[in-house]
Write a protein that holds these residues in place. Structure first.
Motif, PDB file in Angstrom:
ATOM      1  N   ASN A  53     -11.200   3.700  -2.803  1.00 35.33           N
ATOM      2  CA  ASN A  53     -11.134   4.076  -1.377  1.00 35.33           C
ATOM      3  C   ASN A  53     -11.662   3.061  -0.723  1.00 35.33           C
ATOM      4  O   ASN A  53     -10.996   2.611   0.357  1.00 35.33           O
ATOM      5  N   SER A  56      -9.450  -0.203  -0.796  1.00 35.40           N
ATOM      6  CA  SER A  56      -8.019  -0.039  -0.123  1.00 35.40           C
ATOM      7  C   SER A  56      -8.201   0.406   1.271  1.00 35.40           C
ATOM      8  O   SER A  56      -7.157   1.179   1.845  1.00 35.40           O
ATOM      9  N   THR A  57      -9.248   0.164   1.914  1.00 36.24           N
ATOM     10  CA  THR A  57      -9.707   0.397   3.284  1.00 36.24           C
ATOM     11  C   THR A  57      -9.636   1.883   3.819  1.00 36.24           C
ATOM     12  O   THR A  57      -9.381   2.118   5.144  1.00 36.24           O
ATOM     13  N   LEU A  58      -9.630   2.791   2.882  1.00 38.65           N
ATOM     14  CA  LEU A  58      -9.465   4.202   3.202  1.00 38.65           C
ATOM     15  C   LEU A  58     -10.921   4.738   3.651  1.00 38.65           C
ATOM     16  O   LEU A  58     -11.020   5.774   4.517  1.00 38.65           O
ATOM     17  N   HIS A  60     -15.309   3.676   4.592  1.00 37.54           N
ATOM     18  CA  HIS A  60     -16.235   2.344   4.964  1.00 37.54           C
ATOM     19  C   HIS A  60     -17.563   2.675   4.156  1.00 37.54           C
ATOM     20  O   HIS A  60     -17.839   3.905   4.007  1.00 37.54           O
ATOM     21  N   ARG A  81      -4.627  -4.708   3.844  1.00 38.14           N
ATOM     22  CA  ARG A  81      -3.676  -3.687   3.351  1.00 38.14           C
ATOM     23  C   ARG A  81      -2.228  -4.304   3.298  1.00 38.14           C
ATOM     24  O   ARG A  81      -1.402  -3.798   2.432  1.00 38.14           O
ATOM     25  N   LEU A  86      -2.056   0.983  -3.356  1.00 43.52           N
ATOM     26  CA  LEU A  86      -2.935   2.114  -3.726  1.00 43.52           C
ATOM     27  C   LEU A  86      -1.959   2.779  -4.395  1.00 43.52           C
ATOM     28  O   LEU A  86      -0.975   3.462  -3.886  1.00 43.52           O
ATOM     29  N   THR A  87      -2.079   3.391  -5.803  1.00 41.46           N
ATOM     30  CA  THR A  87      -1.748   4.473  -6.311  1.00 41.46           C
ATOM     31  C   THR A  87      -2.686   5.428  -6.790  1.00 41.46           C
ATOM     32  O   THR A  87      -3.626   5.076  -7.559  1.00 41.46           O
TER      33      THR A  87
END
Lengths: 274, 255
Positions: A53, A56-58, A60, A81, A86-87
């Motif tokens: 996460n 994948s920038t979801l 911090h 992004r 991302l899966t």
């Protein structure tokens, strides 16, 4: 693009992340070379999903740095992004739409030309052409995952994150996903996958890192990891078939595929190449 | 990224509209309760209700309030759909993609407006069957449509807050119950003059009364008084506050 052949596709340095009082990541370091499959291995709650996460920038990180394709995940998240897919852990597909509509939606959101053509090609590549017009709610677990991975390929991302891609799948569906992942790497995509199945890392990964108590405690190729233990002693043991071998012998490894290629009649082996 | 905002929003709106087309029952269930109220109040209770100086059938008096109830129940589906998206992996996928971030919310907002307008058309058609008539021309009807869309927009952004912050499916949709019952303490069913002091004070100063009065005046071709401006002020005020709070909740959610 910016990354040269020598620069790693993913670079993680001293990553820390805590939720309230619980420390999940406590100084994680690793590199992933472009075009390879990297497996992050760990038990449940080891922090694998947290790493994915953050990359994948979801999410911090509290401290430390991470770059993907040369871009910093916190300061250049928009560029990151652009170059990833991302899966997630749970199939990120729209159940009410058909497989084709799912792919067209993602193609439009990735601003691709001729989304319908792209969708048709991917459905064919992942043996989903016949099911393409059906609502995803009617798909089996393996079909969902294949669609999920097909959706991740749209836009030709340089790096793909697969978070536990085979958790909850039956053995045949797992083989289908493994095939798809090998295909990706063969085409030069960098793959970071997390798994709790040791066998999966063994079959797929060029390099394996074991995440334990917030740190990467081991990182190497399968051969390197094997060398860490004392050399194998030769013993003669009567070989009993594993349950998996029996299962595939009885049902045939290819029955579940939409297109039967007949190239893998029996269970998968580490040597098998595509 | 923002250059893609319109295209991304269009793609995502197409997705949620497909959801609604595949389960059109949400539009029917949204219209069901308001239609039941319409039948109950017009055919059962309506004979005993006097609406003062208002001339014409009671159904015409009642319709504006019923339309607001329709919207208030319709937006609970908006919160519900947003909540489901956030629960599933699809939202994470969108967030990890190079799309305009606000487009995820705006797609739900546009879908909410279209779905609510569809429910409103159903309720108005039932009202026509029950004897509702209006001699109003295109301009007043457009004004009514404008007020209803603005009201839907304001409540939809309230629904966004609920959808973004709810912990359960029930929580996501339960917030609309007070909104559905607000019209009962307003001029929607009976004139506020018949109510006792404190209740009347509340009824006369809450948003539903001014909105209902404005729509009623427009549809019955009476001169539109200050009600219209008070109604617009309420809708815009709710819209701005709800939008800001929803955006704060959204940032907190995606950071």
């Amino acid at each position: 693009m910016i990354a040269t052949a020598a620069a790693p596709a993913i670079r993680v340095r001293d990553l820390h992340k805590s939720y309230k009082k619980v420390t999940v990541l406590n100084g994680v370091d690793f590199d992933v070379q472009a075009g390879t499959i990297f497996a992050l291995l760990g038990s449940n709650g080891a922090g694998k999903t947290t790493v994915v996460n953050i990359l994948s920038t979801l999410l911090h990180a509290d401290s430390g740095t991470a770059t993907v394709s040369g871009f910093d995940v916190s300061r250049q998240s928009a560029q990151v992004r652009e170059s990833i897919s991302l899966t997630g852990q749970f199939a990120a597909v729209d159940e009410k739409l058909s497989g084709h509509e799912n792919l067209v939606l993602i193609a439009r959101l990735r601003h691709q030309r001729s989304p319908r053509v792209r969708s048709e090609r991917l459905l064919e590549r992942f043996s989903l052409s016949e099911a393409g017009a059906r609502a995803v709610a009617t798909y089996s677990g393996g079909m969902r995952r294949r669609l999920d991975i097909a959706m991740s390929l749209i836009g030709d991302p340089e790096v793909i994150f697969l978070d536990e891609p085979t958790t909850g799948l039956d053995p045949q569906a797992r083989l289908e996903v493994w095939d798809a992942v090998r295909d990706l790497a063969a085409q030069g995509t960098t793959v970071l996958l997390t798994t709790q199945y040791l066998e999966e890392a063994e079959h797929l990964a060029d390099r394996i890192a074991i995440l334990h108590q917030g740190r990467v405690i081991v990182n190497g190729t399968l051969a390197e990891l094997r060398a860490m233990l004392p050399p194998a002693t030769v013993e003669y043991v009567e070989k009993q078939p594993t349950l998996e071998e029996i299962f595939f012998h009885l049902v045939g490894a290819t029955t579940r595929r939409d297109t039967t290629q007949g190239d893998s009649q029996h269970s998968d082996s580490p040597e098998q190449t595509r | 990224m923002t250059s893609h905002f319109i295209g991304d929003t269009a793609a995502l709106t197409g997705r949620s509209l497909r959801h609604i087309l595949r389960s059109p029952d949400t539009i029917i269930t949204t219209a069901l309760m308001p239609v039941a109220f319409l039948l109950l109040f017009v055919d059962v209770l309506g004979g005993a209700i006097t609406t003062g100086e208002h001339s014409g059938p009671y159904v015409s008096y009642l319709l504006p309030g019923i339309l607001l109830i329709t919207i208030a129940s319709g937006i609970s589906y908006t919160a519900y759909r947003l909540f489901l998206d956030l629960q599933g992996g699809i939202f994470q996928r969108f967030q990890s993609m190079p799309i305009a971030r606000a487009s995820v919310l705006w797609a739900h907002v546009l879908t909410s407006i279209i779905a609510n307008l569809a429910s409103i058309v159903v309720v108005v058609l039932v009202a026509v069957l029950m004897g509702f008539r209006s001699g109003a021309g295109p301009a007043p009807w457009l004004a009514v449509a404008g007020i209803l869309i603005l009201f839907t927009l304001a409540l939809t952004w309230l629904a966004m807050i609920a959808g973004l912050t709810a912990k359960s499916v029930d929580g996501a949709s339960a917030f609309s119950y007070p909104l559905i019952f607000l019209p009962f303490i307003s001029s929607a069913f009976v004139p506020t003059a018949s109510m006792p002091g404190p209740v009347r004070a509340f009824a006369q100063n809450q948003p539903v009364t001014s909105i209902v009065n404005a729509i009623r005046e427009l549809l019955s071709q009476q001169p539109v008084g200050s009600d219209l401006w008070i109604a617009l002020a309420w809708c815009l005020g709710i819209l701005v506050v709800a939008y800001v709070l929803a955006m704060v909740a959204y940032r907190r959610r995606i950071s």
